[in-house]
Structure formats: C-alpha cells, structure tokens
Design a protein around this motif. Structure first.
Motif, short mmCIF file in Angstrom:
data_model
loop_
_atom_site.label_atom_id
_atom_site.label_comp_id
_atom_site.label_asym_id
_atom_site.label_seq_id
_atom_site.Cartn_x
_atom_site.Cartn_y
_atom_site.Cartn_z
N GLU A 88 0.85 -1.18 0.00
CA GLU A 88 0.00 0.00 0.00
C GLU A 88 0.89 1.23 0.00
O GLU A 88 1.91 1.29 0.71
N TRP B 235 3.38 0.20 3.00
CA TRP B 235 2.95 -0.79 3.98
C TRP B 235 2.75 -2.10 3.27
O TRP B 235 2.00 -2.19 2.28
N LYS B 236 3.42 -3.11 3.80
CA LYS B 236 3.51 -4.40 3.12
C LYS B 236 2.64 -5.44 3.82
O LYS B 236 2.73 -5.62 5.04
N LYS B 237 1.84 -6.13 3.03
CA LYS B 237 1.00 -7.21 3.55
C LYS B 237 1.42 -8.50 2.86
O LYS B 237 1.42 -8.57 1.63
N TRP C 282 0.12 -8.11 8.03
CA TRP C 282 0.86 -6.87 7.81
C TRP C 282 2.29 -7.02 8.34
O TRP C 282 2.49 -7.51 9.45
N GLU D 41 5.83 -5.49 9.68
CA GLU D 41 6.43 -4.27 10.24
C GLU D 41 7.95 -4.46 10.23
O GLU D 41 8.43 -5.58 10.19
N LEU E 162 -6.41 6.40 6.94
CA LEU E 162 -5.71 5.32 7.66
C LEU E 162 -4.92 4.47 6.66
O LEU E 162 -5.39 4.23 5.55
N PHE E 163 -3.76 3.99 7.09
CA PHE E 163 -2.94 3.15 6.22
C PHE E 163 -2.58 1.83 6.90
O PHE E 163 -2.63 1.73 8.14
N GLY E 164 -2.20 0.87 6.08
CA GLY E 164 -1.73 -0.43 6.58
C GLY E 164 -2.76 -1.09 7.49
O GLY E 164 -3.96 -1.04 7.23
N ARG E 165 -2.27 -1.67 8.58
CA ARG E 165 -3.17 -2.43 9.44
C ARG E 165 -4.23 -1.55 10.12
O ARG E 165 -5.27 -2.04 10.57
N SER F 58 -6.24 0.61 8.77
CA SER F 58 -7.52 0.60 8.04
C SER F 58 -8.20 -0.76 8.17
O SER F 58 -9.43 -0.83 8.21
N PRO G 271 0.96 3.50 10.40
CA PRO G 271 1.69 2.53 11.24
C PRO G 271 3.14 2.45 10.75
O PRO G 271 3.48 3.05 9.73
#
Lengths: 96, 147, 147, 96
Positions: free
Chosen positions: C48, C120-122, C131, C133, D21-24, D26, D91
């Motif tokens: 994302e 942001w990586k899933k 997700w 971190e 909101l971004f990543g986890r 949302s 995050p």
C-alpha cells in the motif's frame, strides 16, 4: 613481444623450465614467456639468473608484492625447481 | 557462473537472466564496474589474464563468498583484453534470502577481485599507458574480510 | 529517477538503461528485492502506498543519498499493489566514481526504504494475510546511518 | 472497505476534517477514509474521538510507532486542527 631465445630445435624440454611474466613485468623484460636452461636449482637462483640478464626485471622481481607460482600453484619461500616446471611471476593483481 | 570474456557484454541482460524465475531468494545485489574515459576513446583499458588460472582463482573467491554469506547463487563476468570508455569491465551478482548477505557478498567479491584475482589492468590515459596496482584503500578494503 | 508502478517491471532492462552511455562513473551498484513464495502463487505480497506523498518521501531519501555519497545518479523503482512470487518489489541503482560510494548508497537507500518510506507491506502466506512491520534488525540497520 | 459514514450531501467541508488510515490501521477500523465533524480541537482530541467509536483503532493509534501527518507533513506532539485539514495515521512503514 620477444620470442623465446636460445631454444634450438633439438632442445629437450625435460631439461628446461618455462618462465611466464604478467603485467608490468613483461613490459620491463620485453617478453612474456621464456625457456630457461639448464634448470636453476631453486626459485631464488632463477631470479638471480633473470636479474643478471634483465636487470630491470630483476629489480621488479625483488619487490614484496610480486608472487611466484609453480605449475599454477602460488609458492612462498625458496622452493627447488624441477625440470619441465612452469614458473610464473605475477605483480600485484588489479582486477574489477 | 563465472565467465571471462574478450567481447563486450551487457550487464542488464545478465541481470535479467539472473533474476528470472527466482522465487526463493528475496535479495539480488549487483555491481557493475565501468571503464571510465572520454566517450569514444579506445582502448581506455586493457586487462591481462592468465586463462584457466584466472578463472580457477575467481571460482575459489566465489565459492568462499557462497560459504561465508550463505548465498543461493553467485555470478561473476569479467571482461579481459582491450575495452572502450563506458563498457562494462566486471559484473558481480549475488542472490540470498535477505539483503544484508547479498550486499556483503557483493562487496566482498569486488574487494577480492580488485586485489586477489590474477588480472592486471593497464590504463591508456592522455599520458600514455600505465599499469594499475591496487591502492592502499583497495588493500585495506580486502583486509576487512580477514578473520 | 524515482518511480512507483502498479505493473510488473524488469530490473535487467532498467539496469541496461541506467548503465548506457555512462563514461564518467566507474561504479554502478544495484539491489533487487524479489517477492518470495511458491511459484505461481498470487498474490504473495501487497504494497500500500500514499501516491504523491510516498513518491515525495522517496525523493527526499534519494536526495539525501546523493548528497551523502556524492552520487552521479540514483534510481528507485518501487512496485505497489499486488504482486506474484518471483516479481521484483523494488530496484535501487546508484552510480558513483568508485565502488565504495555506490555500494554504501545502495545499502543506505534500502535501509531507509525498509523503515522510512510510506509503504505498507501485507504478506499473503499459507496462514492468511499479515501486515509486515520492520524487524529489530531493519530498525538497527537504519540507525547505522544516523550521524 | 467502508464508505464514509454520516456525510450527508449538504455537508460543509470547511467544517470537517478528513482522516486517512494506512496499513493495518484501516483493517482494524474497517475504513480508509472518514470525514469527522465537528472539527476536534487537537490531534489528541481526534484520537480520543476515534477511540470511542473504533476501540481497536484507538488501541493501535496509541502505539509508539504510529505517526500522524497533517496535510502531508509529519507532526509530533499535539497540534491544533483546522477545518479542512487532512489527518493521516501511519503505522510503522515497511517498504523495500
């Protein structure tokens, strides 16, 4: 580049060694490959012999960065030389 | 894959082949050494090698890198002979699970190629040809990897 | 050149273009991050981004690398959206006079992209999506570059 | 993903803020973008308000790694919020 000197057609390769020079060493000597006979007893005797005939090469061979290889294996100290051996002198390497 | 070549090679095409179908390695690091000089100048550089001995020594260095950094794969392509400005002299590629190992292996390989691979480099500059020897920095770089 | 792309890209073609005609830089280092996973699995990864903000922040990181390591050139291509195993996630390329600067800049860029670029990586693994971190190691790596 | 809630067609954007909101974050909240009105006084008041309505989001926003940006500039502390502002919660980042 010079061709091997003093190598008459009847020469017996088992009674000589072959010397190879790389990098600036061959520029200093004026040749890349040379047959030497009779076979010097040791590596240092070979260096002395080369130094007498090619003084600038002799000076360069005395530099600490120069490595010797006998039959493609790097050697240290003053090993004995056997007939038929190929002795290479290599100045500091610089690839990449 | 270790290769010495007299002909120009294209690092991009080699990287494409090296990455293709790689689903296990998360990291591919690479390094390209380019011949610097005025565009069109030829040769700017000449590399002398000792055929099979050079190849065998580079193979030893690559095997050492694989062992030390747990590489999945490694490739070294080294140009020999005369080359023109802008041409690739060397390409090193490493594949590993994570980036740290891939980077360090690439760095290690280049340091060792610079001062421990049987290759001799002659630069053809404006002042005529000159044999290159490893600099103090090159030697210090290579010593970083000693145990 | 900084680029975000929803579509797959080919690191080899990018490296070829980056090296072409380069006669002033002696060193080009690069890093490719690949999506790991079972061949054919799709997606294995989802990234994302926040459009222009992400691009602007990566541009800042690249400018910082250029300044710190005296780079001649830098390129970052970052994939966003969903991707399959074996596809390139990120490509970083740096050009410098000498190898040390090119390597360090590449290393720096990857460390900063890992923990300081708005991405942001899933991961889509066998256990479902998760997700990602930055790890302790990622954070420690990024801290290496602090003055 | 949820559409903004409580945003009738006659709404005046100058009287609200937009939250991203971004990543986890949302995933926890169930939405990516939300209009909030009236405008909370400060960033911490906004967080409190979000936490009341989305408790899991509230917990996540309290984590130290979460950064806030107002109109695309990362902020620290507890700045005041102006009408029309875009507030993003991010995050820990994980690119590369």
């Amino acid at each position: 580049r010079g061709r091997p000197i003093g190598r008459p057609p009847h020469v017996d390769h088992r009674r000589m060694i072959t010397v190879l020079l790389f990098g600036r060493l061959s520029d200093l000597a004026g040749w890349r490959e040379q047959a030497i006979e009779p076979v010097p007893l040791t590596l240092s005797a070979l260096k002395d012999q080369l130094a007498r005939r090619w003084p600038r090469l002799g000076d360069a061979l005395a530099c600490p960065g120069v490595q010797a290889a006998i039959d493609k294996a790097v050697v240290r100290g003053d090993p004995r030389l056997a007939a038929g051996a190929e002795v290479a002198f290599m100045p500091p390497m610089s690839g990449g | 894959m270790i290769r010495l070549t007299d002909d120009p090679f294209e690092p991009g095409a080699e990287l494409a082949a090296f990455c293709a179908g790689r689903t296990r390695s998360g990291a591919v690091a690479s390094f390209v050494g380019l011949a610097r000089g005025e565009a069109g100048a030829q040769p700017v550089l000449e590399l002398e090698s000792w055929a099979e001995f050079t190849l065998a020594e580079i193979e030893k260095i690559a095997a050492e890198a694989t062992r030390r950094f747990d590489l999945h794969d490694v490739a070294v392509i080294h140009r020999v002979g005369e080359m023109a400005a802008g041409e690739a002299i060397v390409l090193v590629m490493t594949a590993a699970a994570h980036r740290r190992e891939a980077f360090e292996a690439c760095d290690f390989l280049m340091d060792y190629l610079k001062s421990r691979a049987p290759l001799w480099k002659k630069e053809h500059g404006p002042g005529g040809p000159r044999w290159v020897e490893p600099t103090e920095r090159d030697l210090a770089d290579a010593r970083r990897w000693q145990p």
